[in-house]
Motif scaffolding. Structure first.
Motif, PDB file in Angstrom:
ATOM      1  N   ASP A 278      -3.733   0.318  -4.898  1.00 13.62           N
ATOM      2  CA  ASP A 278      -4.532   0.906  -3.989  1.00 13.62           C
ATOM      3  C   ASP A 278      -5.726  -0.518  -3.634  1.00 13.62           C
ATOM      4  O   ASP A 278      -4.714  -1.879  -3.727  1.00 13.62           O
ATOM      5  N   ASN A 279      -6.398  -0.373  -2.621  1.00 10.58           N
ATOM      6  CA  ASN A 279      -7.416  -1.448  -1.951  1.00 10.58           C
ATOM      7  C   ASN A 279      -7.962  -2.337  -2.611  1.00 10.58           C
ATOM      8  O   ASN A 279      -7.249  -3.831  -2.325  1.00 10.58           O
ATOM      9  N   LYS A 280      -7.921  -2.314  -3.855  1.00 13.51           N
ATOM     10  CA  LYS A 280      -8.743  -2.731  -4.621  1.00 13.51           C
ATOM     11  C   LYS A 280      -7.727  -4.162  -5.159  1.00 13.51           C
ATOM     12  O   LYS A 280      -7.575  -5.215  -5.150  1.00 13.51           O
TER      13      LYS A 280
ATOM     14  N   ILE B 190      -6.406  -6.657  -1.955  1.00 15.23           N
ATOM     15  CA  ILE B 190      -7.560  -7.667  -1.844  1.00 15.23           C
ATOM     16  C   ILE B 190      -7.519  -8.501  -2.985  1.00 15.23           C
ATOM     17  O   ILE B 190      -7.932  -9.666  -3.161  1.00 15.23           O
TER      18      ILE B 190
ATOM     19  N   LYS C  37       1.228  -1.494  -0.137  1.00 13.98           N
ATOM     20  CA  LYS C  37       0.158   0.380   0.239  1.00 13.98           C
ATOM     21  C   LYS C  37       1.051   1.460  -0.337  1.00 13.98           C
ATOM     22  O   LYS C  37       0.803   2.376  -0.448  1.00 13.98           O
TER      23      LYS C  37
ATOM     24  N   CYS D 227      -8.321 -11.458   0.361  1.00 18.03           N
ATOM     25  CA  CYS D 227      -8.525 -10.743   2.130  1.00 18.03           C
ATOM     26  C   CYS D 227      -9.987  -9.226   2.242  1.00 18.03           C
ATOM     27  O   CYS D 227     -10.263  -9.563   0.836  1.00 18.03           O
ATOM     28  N   SER D 228     -10.391  -9.830   2.922  1.00 19.46           N
ATOM     29  CA  SER D 228     -11.557  -8.934   3.254  1.00 19.46           C
ATOM     30  C   SER D 228     -11.568  -7.438   3.128  1.00 19.46           C
ATOM     31  O   SER D 228     -10.022  -7.122   3.278  1.00 19.46           O
ATOM     32  N   GLU D 229     -12.336  -6.527   2.630  1.00 15.06           N
ATOM     33  CA  GLU D 229     -11.848  -5.038   2.911  1.00 15.06           C
ATOM     34  C   GLU D 229     -11.634  -4.539   4.315  1.00 15.06           C
ATOM     35  O   GLU D 229     -10.622  -4.409   4.795  1.00 15.06           O
ATOM     36  N   ALA D 230     -12.398  -5.357   4.942  1.00 14.48           N
ATOM     37  CA  ALA D 230     -12.183  -5.247   6.458  1.00 14.48           C
ATOM     38  C   ALA D 230     -11.337  -5.829   7.217  1.00 14.48           C
ATOM     39  O   ALA D 230     -10.244  -4.615   7.542  1.00 14.48           O
ATOM     40  N   ASN D 231     -10.671  -6.643   6.522  1.00 11.62           N
ATOM     41  CA  ASN D 231      -9.134  -7.723   7.713  1.00 11.62           C
ATOM     42  C   ASN D 231      -8.334  -6.667   6.615  1.00 11.62           C
ATOM     43  O   ASN D 231      -7.237  -6.373   6.935  1.00 11.62           O
ATOM     44  N   LEU D 232      -8.550  -5.532   5.286  1.00 10.43           N
ATOM     45  CA  LEU D 232      -7.524  -5.289   4.808  1.00 10.43           C
ATOM     46  C   LEU D 232      -6.907  -3.831   5.944  1.00 10.43           C
ATOM     47  O   LEU D 232      -5.974  -3.506   6.170  1.00 10.43           O
ATOM     48  N   ARG D 233      -8.061  -3.319   5.886  1.00  7.46           N
ATOM     49  CA  ARG D 233      -7.924  -1.940   7.447  1.00  7.46           C
ATOM     50  C   ARG D 233      -7.306  -2.333   8.095  1.00  7.46           C
ATOM     51  O   ARG D 233      -7.015  -1.248   8.522  1.00  7.46           O
TER      52      ARG D 233
END
Length: 167
Positions: A131-133, A136, A125, A141-147
């Motif tokens: 970027d996050n997408k 992921i 990152k 991993c899920s978006e919540a797990n990445l955050r």
């Protein structure tokens, strides 16, 4: 000339194996959380080595072997910590750090001592600019797990930077 494997190629060769990796991980790890972590770690390790994997004859065998090694390493580490009373992987604090010439050197040192998954997604990152997408898509991993991983990494970096830098 070495051609860099892109996200699409990586997804076709390795991320598509995710259901099979999850089944193997659940059988070996015994619980879903550890299995999910192991699968994510496997995909991250393969992503880091993606340029040397393009010509591998059997991506599935490679991915499963990497997954098994990760689960075995975690088991060994857990066994060692249980017998020595060691602290968990969440502890980043480094005693007797070397002398640093600048602040970036401190940050690199701290990132190198983060748990592997946190360090890898942080590098992807913040250093490599994904970027996050994209992260992921690579890790699965899920978006919540990445955050959560990024938040934990940033918090630990900030805490250790303040401690080591004396500011």
């Amino acid at each position: 000339m070495l051609v860099e494997m892109d996200i699409k190629g990586f997804n076709q060769r390795f991320v598509s194996l995710r259901p099979e990796l999850e089944a193997v991980a659940k059988a070996m790890a015994g619980n879903e959380d550890d299995a999910e972590d192991a699968v994510q770690e496997t995909l991250l390790r393969l992503w880091v080595r993606r340029n040397s994997l393009d010509s591998h004859p059997n991506p599935k065998a490679l991915a499963i072997a990497a997954l098994r090694n990760i689960i075995r390493d975690k088991w060994r580490k857990d066994q060692h910590e249980a017998t020595t009373g060691g602290e968990g992987t969440e502890n980043v604090r480094v005693e007797n750090p070397p002398n640093f010439s600048d602040e970036m050197e401190i940050i690199r040192y701290i990132v190198d001592h983060l748990p592997t998954l946190q360090a890898t997604v942080f590098r992807m990152k913040e250093i490599e600019g994904y970027d996050n997408k994209e992260i992921i898509a690579i890790t699965g991993c899920s978006e919540a797990n990445l955050r959560q991983l990024l938040s934990r990494a940033r918090r630990k970096i900030r805490e250790e930077f303040i401690r080591l830098n004396g500011k």
